[in-house]
Design an enzyme around this catalytic site. Structure first.
Site, mmCIF file in Angstrom:
data_model
loop_
_atom_site.group_PDB
_atom_site.id
_atom_site.type_symbol
_atom_site.label_atom_id
_atom_site.label_comp_id
_atom_site.label_asym_id
_atom_site.label_seq_id
_atom_site.Cartn_x
_atom_site.Cartn_y
_atom_site.Cartn_z
ATOM 1 N N PRO A 56 31.030 69.440 44.477
ATOM 2 C CG PRO A 56 31.904 70.196 46.507
ATOM 3 C CD PRO A 56 30.954 69.197 45.929
ATOM 4 C CG LEU A 57 33.916 68.362 40.669
ATOM 5 C CD1 LEU A 57 33.375 67.772 39.371
ATOM 6 C CD2 LEU A 57 35.039 67.507 41.221
ATOM 7 C CB SER A 58 38.529 73.492 42.321
ATOM 8 O OG SER A 58 39.188 74.728 42.124
ATOM 9 C CB CYS A 118 40.655 70.152 49.009
ATOM 10 S SG CYS A 118 41.666 70.608 47.571
ATOM 11 C CE LYS A 148 33.098 65.847 48.003
ATOM 12 N NZ LYS A 148 34.476 65.367 47.874
ATOM 13 C CG HIS A 183 36.967 61.036 48.019
ATOM 14 N ND1 HIS A 183 37.472 61.950 47.130
ATOM 15 C CD2 HIS A 183 37.308 59.816 47.540
ATOM 16 C CE1 HIS A 183 38.098 61.298 46.161
ATOM 17 N NE2 HIS A 183 38.020 60.006 46.388
ATOM 18 C CG ASN A 206 32.810 61.895 46.661
ATOM 19 O OD1 ASN A 206 33.807 62.532 46.960
ATOM 20 N ND2 ASN A 206 32.323 61.899 45.444
ATOM 21 C CG ASP A 214 36.681 54.826 42.551
ATOM 22 O OD1 ASP A 214 37.294 55.803 42.079
ATOM 23 O OD2 ASP A 214 37.245 53.885 43.133
ATOM 24 N NE ARG A 256 38.290 61.263 40.237
ATOM 25 C CZ ARG A 256 38.992 60.137 40.116
ATOM 26 N NH1 ARG A 256 39.971 60.059 39.221
ATOM 27 N NH2 ARG A 256 38.725 59.091 40.886
#
Length: 352
Positions: free
Chosen positions: A31-33, A115, A154, A184, A215, A217, A240
């Protein structure tokens, strides 16, 4: 030469089991805002038909006070498996939001506890929950009671280097009923700086029975394989690395299933995808979609001569026609052989 160890290949050939749900891919789209809307997910899905997709994170408090669901919760019945990600610090509001997410078609409900953005953490959401493990537990228990789909989390490895609390935190999430955790490998203080510390993902995997997803890199097939080998994780989540490159999840998934590398798209193919992305955003969101497309277009325009000039133009587009015109002009130049040695700044972009 990238290769999978026989042990890893055997393990990854099995479906990913998230509670009662079986997913036929070990590669997930993060998920990416402001990124993973319906349009973007459709592009990723084209190349990764079996992978789990995630919506942008949804504010549970905001859902409580509105009658109509926000557009970011809209899912296509054909894009399953799909998860809707929620964030907040109120167990009751999150449980209520989870019920709405399932009604909208979510196969799992994911709770964002990672986040690092100030506007999220200052209100008690995101990675601030790493400092409130009892509240995080209560949230998971409440959401698990409210819905009949798997609930996942997450998160990050800790608040800062002095507070790397992921081992205790992850165990609490499992005990509260979470069916999968994505880690992450950075602290909240790191943001997106420095290297992801995959060794902590490996340690989490050693203490949990539920699936652990690595998660941070994951910018290439090679990085995904290294992460899986080094951590023993049950899968990887691409974040990313998919910005301006919706091909990545599919490339990793294909390699894990077949041991074969898909040839990467050339600059013309990437720009053709950018043009499709721009047009689809305009059709889906109108002029607002064009404005949102600016960042996407600049992410696509990397790694070829003339890309820097194209990025400058695309970052200011006002209409879909204008954007398509700039992209078509760049495609025509590339098709006519306008691609000598890459300039230094473009080589740098390729390594980001």
């Amino acid at each position: 030469m990238i290769s999978l160890s026989p042990t890893l290949q055997a393990r990854l050939s099995q479906p990913l089991k998230i509670g009662s749900l079986e997913v036929k891919s070990r590669v997930l789209q993060s998920p990416l805002s402001g990124v993973t809307d319906l349009v973007f997910r459709r592009l990723v899905r084209r190349y990764a038909p079996d992978s789990m997709m995630y919506t942008e994170m949804v504010n549970a408090t905001g859902l409580h006070y509105v009658k109509q669901l926000p557009k970011i919760m809209e899912v296509d019945p054909n894009e399953r498996p799909i998860s809707i990600q929620l964030f907040d610090c109120r167990p009751d509001f999150l449980a209520e939001a989870a019920i709405k997410a399932v009604a909208e078609g979510a196969d799992t409900v994911d709770i964002n506890m990672g986040c690092p953005v100030n506007k999220i953490t200052k209100n008690g959401g995101g990675s601030s929950l790493l400092r409130q493990p009892e509240l995080a537990e209560a949230i998971v228990r409440e959401v698990v009671k409210a819905v009949d789909v798997p609930v996942t989390v997450k998160t990050r490895i800790g608040w800062n280097d002095q507070e790397i609390t992921i081992l205790d935190f992850a165990k609490r999430m499992e005990d509260a009923g979470a069916k999968m955790i994505t880690v992450h490998g950075r602290t909240r203080a790191q943001g997106y700086n420095g290297n992801a510390r995959w060794e902590w993902i490996a340690r989490v995997k050693q203490v949990l029975d539920i699936p652990v997803i690595g998660n941070g890199d994951i910018f290439s097939v090679e990085a995904a394989v290294r992460c899986l080998e080094e951590t023993g994780a049950d899968g990887v989540m691409c974040s990313r690395g998919t910005l301006g490159y919706p091909f990545l999840v599919g490339e990793v998934d294909h390699f894990l299933k077949t041991g074969e590398l898909i040839p990467p798209p050339n600059p013309i193919q990437r720009l053709e995808c950018a043009r499709e992305h721009l047009q689809a955003l305009w059709e889906y969101k109108g002029d607002r979609g064009v404005r949102q497309a600016r960042k996407h277009m600049t992410w696509y325009a990397k790694g070829f001569v003339g890309a820097a000039d194209l990025r400058g133009k695309l970052s200011l587009v006002e209409t879909v026609e204008q954007g398509v015109g700039f992209i078509d002009q760049a495609i025509a130049q590339l098709a006519n052989g306008y691609e000598p040695e890459l300039e230094l700044n473009e080589l740098t972009f390729l390594q980001v």
